[in-house]
Design a protein around this motif. Sequence first.
Motif: not given
Length: 393
Positions: A3, A77-78, A80, A94, A101-102, A204, A256-257, A313
């Motif tokens: 992350y 994977d993530w 933010e 991203r 994701v995102g 999700s 997912r946020r 997450v």
Amino acid sequence: MNYVFISPAYPVTCTHFCNRLHELGVNVLGIGDVPYDALNDSLKDSLSEYYYVQTLEDYDQVYRAVAYFIHKYGRIDWLESLNEYWLPVDARLRKDFNIAVGTREDGIGDLVQKSKMKKVFLDSGIPTARQHIVSDLEAAKAFIAQVGYPVIVKPDIGVGANGAMKIKTEEELTAFYRELPSLPYVMEEFLDGDICTYDAVIDSHCGPLFESMCTYAPVIDSVQNDENIHFYTTAEVPDMLRELGRKAVKAFGADRRFVHFEFIKLARDYDGIGKAGEYAIMEVNMRPAGGHDPDMMNYAQSIDVFRIYAEMVTSDRRAFPESGERYYCAYAARKDGHVFSHRHEEIMERYGSSIVMQEEMPPIDWPSMGRYVYMAKFREKSEMDEYFAFVLG
């Protein structure tokens, strides 16, 4: 799980998000423009590695940092920031690094540009104020002939109430156009009422794992009129607000946020929008509420929203239990230049057992959040109202 956390040092609540992710076994990799030695100890302990850049405004530096992490740790994977200002950077990264994701760069406009948000609201049937994209004075007068004074003008892309102002007369309108900023602006009809937020952690499937409401007077009035600040958070989300909040989540595909959506609870009837007591959406924010709001959610519901986010997450579900302990969490902040009836010592003597936090805010937050904050929790709204009157009266 790798992350990448952009700007983990600001806002301060990011430390808690990093900490809970770390506790659940996530490899948290930070990128920021704060020197490593200036990070707090909890944040240092939560990060597997930190990559310092001179400025997050330089995309090339941030790009190289992510590339370095991929070379060392493998696939990301993530990614933010949990910070509205950096959402476009998040989206570009991203896309460039194929992070699944995102939101990616091609979809970020609807999330940060108020004119594009408005189209989503209208297409989804979510009540909202009428809007005009600022062009010239004559077009503005034609719009105001439809909606009347006052109107709100604000940057089409902007964070919080920065750059926003209320225009109440033709003289103020002319002055605004005389010094028209170079940034694109939008103009909206003013809806009278308190702001009520829909705050949630979303899974999700665009379903809520946690929901909360915060209620406060319009920030723009507090800033322009130099008013003291007071608002509160509660677990009691009205059914109509909950329904509209969930509808907006699905309209924007906000999976997912952590989300923070702002609504107006209408103080009177507005044709084509709603009746007094109903809600109209103002804007969506695809990040947690700012300042101490997440802490207030914790106090109001006796939970840990940082943990709930981390559970979303890592497992796309919530394991943190519901609690029967519910409160009104109240935020009262004093500004300089005001005379108050009660000294700090008197406040602490009367409400010390209810106060959960007191501190001086950073100078950058004084106009919008007040200088000295007292945060307290109460079981009854009447107790909270008496508290606000005592601290700010």
